[in-house]
Motif scaffolding. Structure first.
Motif, mmCIF file in Angstrom:
data_model
loop_
_atom_site.group_PDB
_atom_site.id
_atom_site.type_symbol
_atom_site.label_atom_id
_atom_site.label_comp_id
_atom_site.label_asym_id
_atom_site.label_seq_id
_atom_site.Cartn_x
_atom_site.Cartn_y
_atom_site.Cartn_z
ATOM 1 N N VAL A 104 0.934 -1.224 0.142
ATOM 2 C CA VAL A 104 -0.099 -0.050 -0.040
ATOM 3 C C VAL A 104 1.046 1.319 -0.050
ATOM 4 O O VAL A 104 1.959 1.259 0.521
ATOM 5 C CB VAL A 104 -1.018 0.133 1.179
ATOM 6 C CG1 VAL A 104 -0.047 -0.006 2.637
ATOM 7 C CG2 VAL A 104 -1.920 1.309 1.104
ATOM 8 N N LYS A 105 0.439 2.210 -0.796
ATOM 9 C CA LYS A 105 1.242 3.705 -0.887
ATOM 10 C C LYS A 105 0.739 4.311 0.185
ATOM 11 O O LYS A 105 -0.343 4.576 0.144
ATOM 12 C CB LYS A 105 1.231 3.918 -2.408
ATOM 13 C CG LYS A 105 2.285 5.231 -2.638
ATOM 14 C CD LYS A 105 2.199 5.773 -3.820
ATOM 15 C CE LYS A 105 3.122 7.027 -4.188
ATOM 16 N NZ LYS A 105 4.650 6.351 -3.871
ATOM 17 N N ILE A 106 1.756 5.046 0.991
ATOM 18 C CA ILE A 106 1.502 5.961 1.832
ATOM 19 C C ILE A 106 2.269 7.409 1.674
ATOM 20 O O ILE A 106 3.305 6.960 1.229
ATOM 21 C CB ILE A 106 1.515 5.542 3.411
ATOM 22 C CG1 ILE A 106 2.822 5.030 3.737
ATOM 23 C CG2 ILE A 106 0.519 4.360 3.586
ATOM 24 C CD1 ILE A 106 3.089 4.676 5.195
ATOM 25 N N THR A 162 3.856 10.457 4.219
ATOM 26 C CA THR A 162 4.008 11.030 5.342
ATOM 27 C C THR A 162 5.348 11.890 5.409
ATOM 28 O O THR A 162 5.939 12.136 4.377
ATOM 29 C CB THR A 162 4.187 9.977 6.440
ATOM 30 O OG1 THR A 162 4.115 10.397 7.794
ATOM 31 C CG2 THR A 162 5.462 8.930 6.223
#
Length: 241
Positions: free
Chosen positions: A4-6, A8
């Motif tokens: 999953v790409k996050i 931050t």
């Protein structure tokens, strides 16, 4: 493997640490995401036996370092040697706080003391902890700090609890805890009201020669979501509406 790409923001030092990790293992860790996955697999979701094994090693080294601190020479080299040992102990203490949250602590006391806090919260702490402050002090605060004294205080000093709202003077707390313990304060009694502002540290060296740990009680939900008990049974709870 699911990904999953996050997005931050991290501290500069964290970025440097990730870069260093990738440079040390260029064949297996080629991106920051792979480095983060690697760290998460090592430090999170641990089996209780694994966490306890590492935690026991950390706490044993903390005791060794405290003994070394106690034997430091009283000369010009003391300050630098103390600083190095304190940095190592601080890292070990952070590891201890992390790994100890993954397994059930031994020796949880049967008798806990309830202390009312502000905002409908209350704390449960072991009845043999010494409380620095009064019930009125507690009712004005939302946090419970905990201090543990090192072996130079006799090796049998209990934990101390105090109340605050996010800030406090460590020197004052250290001096108060040292005085309470050396004067034979009964854990079942509330100790004298903490003064306002920073009081001078006692001349017997409570601050300069003493070793001590500060921490705050966590909310009980932290342990409940992990299916483990709070260390010593101590935690903060909120009244159900």
């Amino acid at each position: 493997m699911n990904k999953v790409k996050i997005g931050t923001t991290i501290e500069v030092d964290t970025k440097a640490a990730l870069d260093g990790l990738m440079q040390a293992t260029p064949d297996s860790l080629r991106t920051p995401g792979e480095a983060i996955d690697y760290i998460a697999n090592i430090a999170m979701g641990l089996q209780p036996r694994v966490a306890k094994t590492v935690d026991v090693a950390c706490t044993e080294q903390i005791r060794v370092i405290e003994k070394e601190m106690k034997l430091l020479p009283q000369d010009g080299s003391r300050e630098m040697m103390w600083s190095d040992l304190e940095a190592t102990r601080s890292q070990l203490k952070r590891l201890h706080e992390h790994f100890s949250s993954y397994y059930e602590q031994d020796g949880v006391p049967d008798e806990l003391r309830r202390i009312e806090l502000s905002g409908g919260a209350y704390a449960l702490i072991p009845s043999n902890w010494i409380v620095l402050g009064t019930d009125d002090d507690a009712a004005k605060c939302k946090n419970v700090g905990v201090i543990e004294l090192g072996e130079e205080f006799g090796g049998t000093a209990p934990h101390f609890a105090f109340f605050h709202n996010g800030s406090y003077c460590k020197d004052e707390i250290i001096a108060e805890a040292g005085r309470a313990w050396s004067s034979g304060c009964n854990p079942r009694d509330n100790h004298a009201v903490m003064g306002s502002g920073c009081a001078p540290v006692d001349s017997d060296g409570i601050k300069t020669s003493g070793t001590y740990y500060f921490s705050d009680l966590r909310n009980a939900s932290f342990y409940e979501t992990r299916g483990i008990g709070a260390p010593y049974g101590a935690a903060i709870y909120f009244e159900s509406l």
